[in-house]
Design a protein around this motif. Structure first.
Motif, short mmCIF file in Angstrom:
data_model
loop_
_atom_site.label_atom_id
_atom_site.label_comp_id
_atom_site.label_asym_id
_atom_site.label_seq_id
_atom_site.Cartn_x
_atom_site.Cartn_y
_atom_site.Cartn_z
N MET A 236 57.91 76.36 78.35
CA MET A 236 58.96 77.27 79.04
C MET A 236 60.13 76.53 79.19
SD MET A 236 57.53 80.14 79.61
CE MET A 236 58.55 81.11 80.62
N GLY A 237 60.35 75.19 78.98
CA GLY A 237 61.51 74.41 78.88
C GLY A 237 62.43 74.63 80.04
N THR B 128 62.98 68.04 78.92
CA THR B 128 61.63 68.92 78.61
C THR B 128 61.10 68.65 76.82
OG1 THR B 128 62.76 70.85 78.18
CG2 THR B 128 61.82 70.71 80.44
N MET B 129 60.13 68.45 76.86
CA MET B 129 59.45 68.39 75.56
C MET B 129 58.76 69.55 75.38
SD MET B 129 59.00 66.74 72.64
CE MET B 129 59.05 65.11 72.82
N ILE B 130 59.36 70.44 74.52
CA ILE B 130 58.63 71.75 74.14
C ILE B 130 57.93 71.91 73.07
CG2 ILE B 130 59.25 74.17 73.62
CD1 ILE B 130 61.79 73.76 75.30
N PRO B 131 56.58 72.02 73.08
CA PRO B 131 55.67 72.23 72.08
C PRO B 131 55.83 73.64 71.67
CG PRO B 131 54.36 72.27 73.91
CD PRO B 131 55.81 71.96 74.49
N THR B 132 55.93 73.82 70.16
CA THR B 132 56.05 75.48 69.67
C THR B 132 54.98 75.27 68.41
OG1 THR B 132 57.49 74.59 68.02
CG2 THR B 132 58.42 75.17 70.13
N THR B 133 54.72 76.56 68.02
CA THR B 133 53.95 76.80 66.93
C THR B 133 54.67 76.67 65.50
OG1 THR B 133 54.22 79.24 67.21
CG2 THR B 133 52.36 78.16 68.21
N SER C 150 60.55 77.25 66.69
CA SER C 150 61.71 78.13 67.29
C SER C 150 62.03 77.67 68.98
CB SER C 150 61.28 79.69 66.88
OG SER C 150 61.15 79.95 65.86
N ILE C 151 63.13 77.83 69.12
CA ILE C 151 63.83 77.79 70.56
C ILE C 151 64.58 78.76 70.55
CG2 ILE C 151 65.13 76.16 71.83
CD1 ILE C 151 62.25 74.94 71.59
N THR C 152 64.69 79.28 71.83
CA THR C 152 65.58 80.19 72.43
C THR C 152 66.13 79.66 73.74
OG1 THR C 152 66.22 82.44 73.03
CG2 THR C 152 64.30 81.84 73.84
N MET C 153 67.64 79.89 73.70
CA MET C 153 68.53 79.47 74.74
C MET C 153 69.00 80.83 75.55
SD MET C 153 68.90 76.16 74.83
CE MET C 153 70.56 76.00 75.60
N GLY D 27 60.64 70.51 62.86
CA GLY D 27 59.45 70.21 63.57
C GLY D 27 58.83 71.13 64.55
N LYS D 28 57.92 70.66 65.29
CA LYS D 28 57.23 71.77 66.17
C LYS D 28 57.14 71.30 67.68
CE LYS D 28 54.05 74.10 63.13
NZ LYS D 28 53.24 73.87 62.25
N ASN D 29 57.80 69.87 67.79
CA ASN D 29 58.07 69.27 69.20
C ASN D 29 59.34 69.08 69.19
OD1 ASN D 29 54.91 69.27 70.36
ND2 ASN D 29 55.04 67.97 68.62
N ILE D 30 60.04 69.70 70.41
CA ILE D 30 61.40 69.74 70.48
C ILE D 30 61.65 69.02 71.98
CG2 ILE D 30 63.69 70.92 70.75
CD1 ILE D 30 60.85 72.41 68.60
N PHE D 31 62.28 67.87 71.93
CA PHE D 31 62.71 67.11 73.26
C PHE D 31 64.12 67.85 73.57
CE2 PHE D 31 64.38 63.55 75.49
CZ PHE D 31 63.64 63.43 76.55
N GLU D 32 64.18 68.19 74.53
CA GLU D 32 65.58 68.75 75.28
C GLU D 32 66.05 68.05 76.26
OE1 GLU D 32 65.10 73.58 74.90
OE2 GLU D 32 64.46 72.68 76.59
N ILE D 33 67.47 67.74 76.18
CA ILE D 33 68.27 66.80 77.01
C ILE D 33 69.23 67.76 77.23
CG2 ILE D 33 69.78 64.88 77.41
CD1 ILE D 33 68.28 63.77 74.72
N PRO D 34 69.30 68.32 78.62
CA PRO D 34 70.53 69.09 79.15
C PRO D 34 71.83 68.50 79.31
CG PRO D 34 69.01 68.55 81.04
CD PRO D 34 68.30 67.78 79.73
N HIS D 35 72.74 69.41 79.05
CA HIS D 35 74.11 68.70 79.10
C HIS D 35 74.56 69.02 80.66
CE1 HIS D 35 78.11 67.72 77.04
NE2 HIS D 35 77.86 67.22 78.29
N THR D 36 73.92 68.50 81.73
CA THR D 36 74.14 68.51 82.97
C THR D 36 73.58 67.45 83.85
OG1 THR D 36 71.92 69.63 83.48
CG2 THR D 36 73.60 71.16 82.89
N GLY D 37 73.93 67.34 85.03
CA GLY D 37 73.66 66.38 85.84
C GLY D 37 73.55 65.02 85.63
N GLN D 38 72.47 64.26 85.65
CA GLN D 38 72.45 62.84 85.25
C GLN D 38 72.23 62.61 83.58
OE1 GLN D 38 68.48 62.59 87.23
NE2 GLN D 38 67.80 61.26 85.89
#
Length: 129
Positions: free
Chosen positions: A48-49, A58-63, A66-69, A98-109
């Motif tokens: 759910m990222g 977040t690390m998002i495991p996918t099948t 695909s990622i939606t914003m 790939g199937k695992n997407i590491f997300e780094i938000p462009h917010t906060g720290q």
């Protein structure tokens, strides 16, 4: 400021260097190092990222990569295990090899780290237009 935050601030530039090497494919990140990055950034592994963990890495495991914003109100840097990276904008959909997407938000720290990676994605040697 908490000790954890001080340590994290001093560690983020090093994490950025490792992620840039991964993006440039000069040194792909093995699974044990991903575990360290997840731990040091306080990331959560959850499909759910940003929907469930806004503003956190977040690390998002996918099948299928695909990622939606959709309904994410800020940009996010996404990096998969192959080194593919995208600076993802709100309301768009993205596809990774790939199937695992590491997300780094462009917010906060994480703003400085996200900006550093965005610049590498947009201006780095592999991504020059």
């Amino acid at each position: 400021m908490k000790l954890h935050d001080i340590l994290l601030e001093s560690t983020l530039p090093k994490i950025g260097d490792v992620l840039i090497q991964h993006i440039n494919r000069s040194a792909l990140i093995p699974d044990p190092i991903w575990d360290v990055i997840i731990n040091l950034t306080g990331a959560v592994t959850d499909p759910m990222g940003q929907w469930k963990h806004p503003g956190k890495c977040t690390m998002i495991p996918t099948t299928d990569g695909s990622i939606t914003m959709k309904n994410v109100p800020y940009p996010v840097v996404g990096i998969d295990e192959t080194g593919h990276a995208e600076y993802m904008q709100p309301e768009n959909d993205y596809s990774y090899p790939g199937k695992n997407i590491f997300e780094i938000p462009h917010t906060g720290q994480f703003q400085t780290l996200a900006l550093q990676l965005k610049n590498e994605i947009e201006n780095g040697s592999r991504y020059q237009k």
